[in-house]
Scaffold this motif. Structure first.
Motif, PDB file in Angstrom:
ATOM      1  N   ASP A 186       0.807  -1.225   0.000  1.00 15.07           N
ATOM      2  CA  ASP A 186       0.000   0.000   0.000  1.00 15.07           C
ATOM      3  C   ASP A 186       0.836   1.270   0.000  1.00 15.07           C
ATOM      4  N   SER A 188       2.805   2.446   2.244  1.00 14.97           N
ATOM      5  CA  SER A 188       3.054   3.073   3.540  1.00 14.97           C
ATOM      6  C   SER A 188       4.500   2.818   3.966  1.00 14.97           C
ATOM      7  N   THR A 277      -4.857   2.531  -0.003  1.00 18.21           N
ATOM      8  CA  THR A 277      -4.885   3.921  -0.436  1.00 18.21           C
ATOM      9  C   THR A 277      -5.814   4.066  -1.638  1.00 18.21           C
ATOM     10  N   ARG A 285      -2.881   9.109  -6.380  1.00 17.02           N
ATOM     11  CA  ARG A 285      -3.301   8.813  -5.014  1.00 17.02           C
ATOM     12  C   ARG A 285      -4.344   9.819  -4.547  1.00 17.02           C
ATOM     13  N   ASN A 287      -6.935  10.947  -0.986  1.00 12.80           N
ATOM     14  CA  ASN A 287      -6.963  10.902   0.471  1.00 12.80           C
ATOM     15  C   ASN A 287      -8.015   9.915   0.958  1.00 12.80           C
ATOM     16  N   ALA A 289      -9.045   6.159   3.375  1.00 14.93           N
ATOM     17  CA  ALA A 289      -8.741   4.726   3.503  1.00 14.93           C
ATOM     18  C   ALA A 289      -9.848   3.964   2.791  1.00 14.93           C
ATOM     19  N   SER A 321      -5.053   8.727   4.925  1.00 19.42           N
ATOM     20  CA  SER A 321      -4.379   7.520   4.456  1.00 19.42           C
ATOM     21  C   SER A 321      -4.710   6.355   5.377  1.00 19.42           C
TER      22      SER A 321
END
Length: 362
Positions: A186, A188, A277, A285, A287, A289, A321
């Motif tokens: 993802d 992160s 994401t 991308r 904003n 979840a 996120s």
């Protein structure tokens, strides 16, 4: 990973088990061979202190976990801090675990374990072995006295094979290192700082095990990378260890019940969604979840959350996120009621109250 004992599974999966999403940072098991001691590559720095590698020392625990929500097993290592069974390990070793067992490698007994607390961002966790007494403990050394070139020994459950710990040797190649532990699933990442770098051949499964000086004292806690959870640092592949000073500082905070923005103590709340994401129509991308799926029998399913919906706020705090959602949920306890602000696939916004359940550690 089709092995019977699947350890340290690759990748970080945001599963909103454990605090509305369970982020699994685990390492794949690798075949470590039949040798218990491996020769290390020659140090590339000048040795500053005399001595020989310490070899194995007491106070090492093989950790095995089951992740019920993912139907996999994982493995790692721990360090015994006191005779009653307090064990230090990496957070990613116990992350997402619905069952934890620790086998003391000195008395060869296996105990069930529970999580006392953890620092997700620092990759540090404290667990307690149940009904354990008179365990042999590790000796904690002063990591502030470590120098480049010092000989070191890494001990751990390499490959998750269990039994006697594997022992590998090497030298300290750098201090105060920073690495980015990034997830290919993802996107992160976590930034780990102040690390000891070593050329000792640390492997998956060694995570949470001790890095020893020539006196057999613990100067660091090893951590290892995997195919899905990568540690990026210039200068090629190296092993890294969290300093004993930093690890013990976090342990003391947990023992005092001192919750912080990064330290979670006690049970972990669970929402019950798998998130990632979100993306824009152009593939960039966005904003929030994005809910990819919900887990059966969890608060998310009961509340009627549906795949395709995006969580954009929790209790009016913006969620930009999946990582932010995790951080916000870690402030809560099982039984807390939260308000989720959602964007549906059609673009409508709704607010849904939801009571969090008890889940695995984050």
């Amino acid at each position: 990973m089709n092995e019977g004992r699947q350890g340290c599974a690759s990748g970080l999966v945001v599963v909103a088990a454990a605090v509305a999403l369970a982020v699994f940072l685990l390492r794949p098991l690798l075949d470590h061979g039949t040798e218990d001691v491996q020769a290390a590559p020659q140090p590339t720095v000048t040795q500053t202190k005399p001595g020989k590698p310490s070899g194995r020392r007491p106070g090492v625990v093989n950790i095995d976990t089951e992740q019920g929500f993912r139907m996999i097993r994982a493995a790692g290592t721990g360090i015994v801090l006191d005779a009653s069974g307090l064990v230090l390990t990496n957070n990613h070793v116990i992350q997402g675990a619905t069952s934890i067992k620790g086998t003391d490698t000195d008395n060869h007994r296996t105990y069930t374990a529970r999580v006392i607390g953890y620092d997700k961002s620092g990759d540090i966790a404290l667990i307690k072995l149940a009904t354990s007494t008179r365990l042999k403990t590790a000796v904690i050394g002063d990591s502030t006295k470590v120098s480049e070139g010092d000989l070191v020994t890494a001990v751990g459950n390499a490959g998750g094979k269990g039994g006697n710990p594997t022992v590998v040797t090497g030298a300290v190649t750098a201090l105060e290192q920073e690495i980015t532990a990034s997830d290919s699933t993802d996107g992160s990442s976590e930034r780990l700082t102040g690390l000891i770098e070593t050329n000792a051949p640390i492997q998956p499964g060694d995570s949470g095990g001790p890095l020893l000086n020539t006196s057999g004292q613990v100067i660091g806690m090893n951590t290892a990378a995997s195919s899905g959870f990568r540690m990026n640092h210039t200068g090629g592949h190296r092993g890294y260890a969290i300093t004993s000073a930093r690890a013990i500082e976090v342990v003391r905070q947990i023992q005092r019940g001192q919750t912080t923005a990064t330290i979670h103590i006690g049970p972990t709340a669970m929402l019950g969604v798998q998130v990632r994401t979100p993306t824009t129509k152009s593939g960039g991308r966005a904003n929030g979840a994005y809910i990819a799926s919900t887990l059966s029998g969890t608060p998310a399913e009961t509340a009627g959350l549906r795949p395709g919906t995006t969580i954009i706020a929790l209790d009016d705090q913006p969620v930009d996120s999946p990582g932010t959602l995790t951080d916000l949920l870690l402030r809560h306890r099982p039984g807390d009621t939260v308000r989720l602000t959602l964007t549906t696939p059609t673009g409508n916004q709704t607010v849904t109250p939801l009571t969090l359940a008890d889940g695995p550690p984050q």
